[in-house]
Design an enzyme around this catalytic site. Sequence first.
Site, PDB file in Angstrom:
ATOM      1  N   GLY A 219     119.695  50.800  -5.132  1.00 54.16           N
ATOM      2  CA  GLY A 219     120.578  49.830  -4.754  1.00 54.16           C
ATOM      3  C   GLY A 219     121.303  49.452  -3.191  1.00 54.16           C
ATOM      4  N   ASN A 220     122.348  49.365  -2.486  1.00 55.85           N
ATOM      5  CA  ASN A 220     122.181  49.294  -0.879  1.00 55.85           C
ATOM      6  C   ASN A 220     121.409  51.038  -0.481  1.00 55.85           C
ATOM      7  OD1 ASN A 220     122.902  48.030   1.185  1.00 55.85           O
ATOM      8  ND2 ASN A 220     124.278  47.775   0.586  1.00 55.85           N
TER       9      ASN A 220
ATOM     10  N   GLU B  88     128.837  54.668 -13.920  1.00 58.65           N
ATOM     11  CA  GLU B  88     129.640  55.643 -13.163  1.00 58.65           C
ATOM     12  C   GLU B  88     130.993  55.490 -13.548  1.00 58.65           C
ATOM     13  OE1 GLU B  88     127.258  53.736  -9.163  1.00 58.65           O
ATOM     14  OE2 GLU B  88     127.345  55.416  -8.522  1.00 58.65           O
TER      15      GLU B  88
ATOM     16  N   ASN C 123     137.475  54.827  -7.343  1.00 56.23           N
ATOM     17  CA  ASN C 123     136.534  55.529  -6.186  1.00 56.23           C
ATOM     18  C   ASN C 123     137.339  55.053  -5.086  1.00 56.23           C
ATOM     19  OD1 ASN C 123     134.171  55.030  -5.073  1.00 56.23           O
ATOM     20  ND2 ASN C 123     133.074  54.032  -6.499  1.00 56.23           N
TER      21      ASN C 123
ATOM     22  N   PHE D 273     119.398  42.702  -0.812  1.00 52.84           N
ATOM     23  CA  PHE D 273     117.452  42.279  -1.393  1.00 52.84           C
ATOM     24  C   PHE D 273     117.890  40.901  -1.287  1.00 52.84           C
ATOM     25  CE2 PHE D 273     114.340  45.770  -1.524  1.00 52.84           C
ATOM     26  CZ  PHE D 273     115.133  45.688  -0.584  1.00 52.84           C
ATOM     27  N   ARG D 274     118.936  39.819  -2.089  1.00 49.89           N
ATOM     28  CA  ARG D 274     118.912  38.899  -2.279  1.00 49.89           C
ATOM     29  C   ARG D 274     118.306  37.649  -0.619  1.00 49.89           C
ATOM     30  NH1 ARG D 274     124.061  39.076  -5.279  1.00 49.89           N
ATOM     31  NH2 ARG D 274     124.423  41.178  -3.359  1.00 49.89           N
TER      32      ARG D 274
ATOM     33  N   LYS E  15     138.624  51.082  -5.192  1.00 51.94           N
ATOM     34  CA  LYS E  15     138.227  50.415  -6.366  1.00 51.94           C
ATOM     35  C   LYS E  15     138.185  51.344  -7.677  1.00 51.94           C
ATOM     36  CE  LYS E  15     133.412  48.831  -4.663  1.00 51.94           C
ATOM     37  NZ  LYS E  15     132.275  49.056  -4.671  1.00 51.94           N
TER      38      LYS E  15
ATOM     39  N   ARG F  15     119.552  52.356   5.801  1.00 50.31           N
ATOM     40  CA  ARG F  15     119.759  54.119   6.321  1.00 50.31           C
ATOM     41  C   ARG F  15     118.023  53.784   6.998  1.00 50.31           C
ATOM     42  NH1 ARG F  15     122.991  55.714   1.830  1.00 50.31           N
ATOM     43  NH2 ARG F  15     125.092  55.679   2.420  1.00 50.31           N
TER      44      ARG F  15
ATOM     45  N   GLU G  79     118.263  46.621 -10.924  1.00 47.64           N
ATOM     46  CA  GLU G  79     118.205  46.048 -12.419  1.00 47.64           C
ATOM     47  C   GLU G  79     118.507  44.389 -12.283  1.00 47.64           C
ATOM     48  OE1 GLU G  79     123.005  46.812 -13.387  1.00 47.64           O
ATOM     49  OE2 GLU G  79     122.714  48.942 -12.845  1.00 47.64           O
TER      50      GLU G  79
ATOM     51  N   HIS H 194     117.412  55.035  -8.296  1.00 45.97           N
ATOM     52  CA  HIS H 194     118.810  54.242  -8.451  1.00 45.97           C
ATOM     53  C   HIS H 194     118.548  53.316  -7.688  1.00 45.97           C
ATOM     54  CE1 HIS H 194     123.165  54.363  -7.863  1.00 45.97           C
ATOM     55  NE2 HIS H 194     122.927  53.825  -7.036  1.00 45.97           N
TER      56      HIS H 194
HETATM   57  P1  ADP Z   1     125.557  49.604  -3.398  1.00 42.66           P
HETATM   58  O1  ADP Z   1     126.899  49.737  -4.850  1.00 42.66           O
HETATM   59  O2  ADP Z   1     125.346  50.865  -2.510  1.00 42.66           O
HETATM   60  O3  ADP Z   1     126.715  48.727  -2.668  1.00 42.66           O
HETATM   61  P2  ADP Z   1     124.700  47.880  -5.523  1.00 42.66           P
HETATM   62  O4  ADP Z   1     123.891  49.078  -6.661  1.00 42.66           O
HETATM   63  O5  ADP Z   1     125.797  46.885  -5.431  1.00 42.66           O
HETATM   64  O6  ADP Z   1     124.849  48.715  -4.270  1.00 42.66           O
HETATM   65  O7  ADP Z   1     122.784  47.246  -5.136  1.00 42.66           O
HETATM   66  C1  ADP Z   1     123.099  45.961  -3.661  1.00 42.66           C
HETATM   67  C2  ADP Z   1     121.383  45.481  -4.228  1.00 42.66           C
HETATM   68  O8  ADP Z   1     121.339  44.627  -4.670  1.00 42.66           O
HETATM   69  C3  ADP Z   1     121.325  44.567  -2.676  1.00 42.66           C
HETATM   70  O9  ADP Z   1     120.196  44.894  -1.987  1.00 42.66           O
HETATM   71  C4  ADP Z   1     122.048  43.516  -3.176  1.00 42.66           C
HETATM   72  O10 ADP Z   1     121.058  42.546  -2.977  1.00 42.66           O
HETATM   73  C5  ADP Z   1     120.809  43.530  -4.709  1.00 42.66           C
HETATM   74  N1  ADP Z   1     120.769  43.196  -6.230  1.00 42.66           N
HETATM   75  C6  ADP Z   1     119.862  41.630  -6.210  1.00 42.66           C
HETATM   76  N2  ADP Z   1     120.420  41.289  -6.993  1.00 42.66           N
HETATM   77  C7  ADP Z   1     121.923  41.105  -7.503  1.00 42.66           C
HETATM   78  C8  ADP Z   1     122.776  40.802  -8.649  1.00 42.66           C
HETATM   79  N3  ADP Z   1     122.902  40.024  -9.184  1.00 42.66           N
HETATM   80  N4  ADP Z   1     123.980  41.722  -8.767  1.00 42.66           N
HETATM   81  C9  ADP Z   1     124.388  41.840  -7.659  1.00 42.66           C
HETATM   82  N5  ADP Z   1     123.192  42.965  -6.801  1.00 42.66           N
HETATM   83  C10 ADP Z   1     122.013  42.358  -6.663  1.00 42.66           C
END
Ligand code: ADP
Length: 396
Positions: free
Chosen positions: A206-207, A381, A7, A280-281, A14, A237, A330, A204
């Site tokens: 994530g970021n 994935e 990736n 989000f943390r 990665k 975004r 998750e 889904h």
């Molecule tokens: P991407 O692959 O699109 O960069 P991820 O699927 O890794 O995104 O998600 C990142 C988001 O998940 C962030 O906003 C992060 O704060 C949130 N998140 C919350 N808790 C966790 C955790 N324990 N591990 C990874 N991401 C977390």
Amino acid sequence: MKVLVINSGSSSLKYRLIEMDNESVLAKGVADRIGIGNSSLKHSGKKDAVIEKDMADHSQAIKLVLSALTNPEYGVISSVSEIAAVGHRVVAGGEQFTQSALIGDKEMREFRDLVELAPLHMPACLTGIEACMEVMPDIPHVAVFDTSFHSTMPEVAKLYGIDYGDYKSLKIRRYGAHGISHQFISQEAAKIMGRKNFNLIVCHLGNGASLSAVKDGKCVETTMGFTPLEGLIMGTRCGDIDPTVVQFLCNKKGWDVNRAISYLNKECGVKGISGVSSDFRDLIAAENEGNERARLAIDMFAYKVKKYIGSYAAVMNGVDMIVFTAGIGEHTPEVREKVLSGMEYLGIEFDNDANYNAKGDIIKLSKDTSKVGVYVIPTNEELVIARETVAVVSAK
Ligand code: ADP
């Protein structure tokens, strides 16, 4: 059979080496800061290792990855020839790539034509593929597309309300993204339901974040569009927006269109709303300390997810299962609570105790009496890319 999954990002690569006989991960890692100095490779194989070495380009990065994989101390294979095939994640497949494909000269030419569909991601992806093919010329390379899973969307869902001729000639339509993850979750959800006929909504989160509506295993709707900018409010975004805002921003701020689109991609979303972070943390911590804009950003994020769940249930004439996945899906029960509260009208009996306290990879968030099953399922994935790679190579 061992498959190497790659990736590539603009400054990162990665990888994951998977033994497909039992789908076990033999090694994984990431080469970071490629071409920008202070680069390093974090590898996890027989042992963990951090290799600090300058990597001027992706070609040097993949060479370092292969030397880590074959290292006597922390590697997992004795020779690169043990790798049967390489699977590459490709962000945009356009209209032509509705399935994973073996990469040859013709495909590389077609990929270059697709760069304009994903100018932020495709160049890095192609650089990674080229570097890997140069370093491993005798191994088959397979492209697995983030858009393929969405290619089953009907015209009513995939077309914009623009001149039909412009759709035909310029291919302006909704393609979606994150398809590899949506595909994995659909397959796992089908296993849990134990049937092929179902209405599923995959969240889904994530970021980058997207929802899809999946009927009987096939995608019928998704929130991302021509590019991943459409749909939900994301880390940085803006998601759905009236395009006239672009014109207004340009006029008011003296920007050109590219600057405005970069702003909507990188400076908006929950980061822009909260003024705190895209993560989000950080947002949950700030909300707990009473930060009102962080609360607003999380509320807006969850509101949009809820809104799309309602519309997807309408599109499919009901929903049997809703699945949360990716970083936020998750790991952030606060967001799941905001999304799932007050959805009794859909037949969702939400178990908030399980939401906060249940342990395990797969978590059931709905009560046993709930008409709709709601689950957390971790996405994988890389496994989809490896499985697709095996399928393409075996069909050769
Ligand atoms: P991407 O692959 O699109 O960069 P991820 O699927 O890794 O995104 O998600 C990142 C988001 O998940 C962030 O906003 C992060 O704060 C949130 N998140 C919350 N808790 C966790 C955790 N324990 N591990 C990874 N991401 C977390």
